[in-house]
Write an enzyme that holds these catalytic residues in place. Sequence first.
Site, PDB file in Angstrom:
ATOM      1  N   GLU A 191      65.378  33.178 -41.921  1.00 26.75           N
ATOM      2  CA  GLU A 191      66.611  32.461 -42.269  1.00 26.75           C
ATOM      3  C   GLU A 191      66.781  31.195 -41.440  1.00 26.75           C
ATOM      4  OE1 GLU A 191      70.679  31.079 -42.150  1.00 26.75           O
ATOM      5  OE2 GLU A 191      69.645  31.980 -40.462  1.00 26.75           O
TER       6      GLU A 191
ATOM      7  N   ASP B 149      65.232  37.345 -38.345  1.00 26.26           N
ATOM      8  CA  ASP B 149      64.668  36.401 -37.366  1.00 26.26           C
ATOM      9  C   ASP B 149      65.775  35.814 -36.493  1.00 26.26           C
ATOM     10  OD1 ASP B 149      65.704  35.031 -39.627  1.00 26.26           O
ATOM     11  OD2 ASP B 149      64.565  33.229 -39.126  1.00 26.26           O
TER      12      ASP B 149
HETATM   13 ZN   LIG Z   1      72.233  33.619 -38.753  1.00 25.61          ZN
END
Ligand SMILES: [Zn+2]
Length: 408
Positions: free
Chosen positions: A161, A96
């Site tokens: 993340e 992401d």
């Molecule tokens: Zn990163």
Amino acid sequence: MEFAQIKQTVAQLKDDMLNAAIELGSIPGVNPRMGGEGEAKRVAWLQAALDGHGIPYTVFAAKDSAVPEGERQSVIVRIAGSEQTDKTLWFIAHLDTVAPGDPNAWHTPPFKPTIKEGKLYGLGVEDNGQAVISIMYTCAQMKRLGLQPKCNIGFLFAADEETGSQYGLRALATAGVFGPRDEAVVPDCGSSEGTFIEVAEKSLLWVEFTITGKQAHGSMPHLGINASSVGCRLGVELEDTLKEKYAYKDALFDPPYSTFEITMKHANVDSPNVLPGRDVFAMDMRILPKFSPEEVLDTINRVISKYEYRYNVKISCAYPQRADAAPGTSPESAIASTLTNVLRAGGIQAYCGGIGGGTCAGILREYGMPAVVWSTLDELAHQPNEYLIIDNLVQDTAVFLAVIQEYC
Ligand SMILES: [Zn+2]
């Protein structure tokens, strides 16, 4: 194989790696909690790319109603070791990205990766596209060169993340994907020369203080309680008290001590002749792992109670961010020492150190797993005009292959 030799074989793949980085960077993967649709389309691209290399993988799904698919997918590639089959060395990247922010701040389109002077510009190309491509090609190259590791090697392409890893790394850890002897390399932060190996983090704590007194005319202070005056004193006393009480030097970190700084100060009244009835300021604190944020908050509470009593004000606290540091990874751990040795053999004066917080390696350390954060990059994450240096794709991949060869 010597490092230079490994690097030579990887250099032949540079154009392929660059093309892959461009393809990946063209697919939006904005985290759903930052206004995007998540990384699903990037997962599909990755699966096709792994299929193309003939690399088998499994998919781990975590339910998340914030994306159209209703789940977030992480992709795992496992290569079995020849001897230590109960131990896995992980390479972890995330799929992401953050949102592009102000479009006018970008000189090239964020979702159309553009090559300029040895660099590739685009959103997420460095964070964490460089790692996705590097570990994917590490895996492909292992297969091509017939590298047989002694312990298992795992390549993890994680979801989610950028907003805390709840539907990625945390879900994977909770599900028991990681074993008690595992170690990890997380290429999600680094330095331009690749010298810095991050092994520890300070705890991060933001506290916002609101002091409530009583507004009055500036000429009639006896009818009010000056919240700004109390706020100024409180801020200074907090800084002094915390810096003295938690004075301790740990050379692993830069700076080597805990930091306690008054930062944001909110606007109060509109005119110089108004005695403020309310004062709001914030402090940024980075606390060495030796001290717990809990004990720091206890000290803050004692100072606050003194001020409430002495000045007849009300003081409340909010905590916009708090991340408690897990114990650091030892520079003597197998992964930290192997990476250090590989880099030094390649002519890079690598050293282990700590930062002010926080990366997703902290999550692994919470679960007791030694984890190092390392990559060769200019630290452009979350900034407009983010770029990756194309040669670093080759460098990082070669380093990972050399680590796999040396490890165990
Ligand atoms: Zn990163």
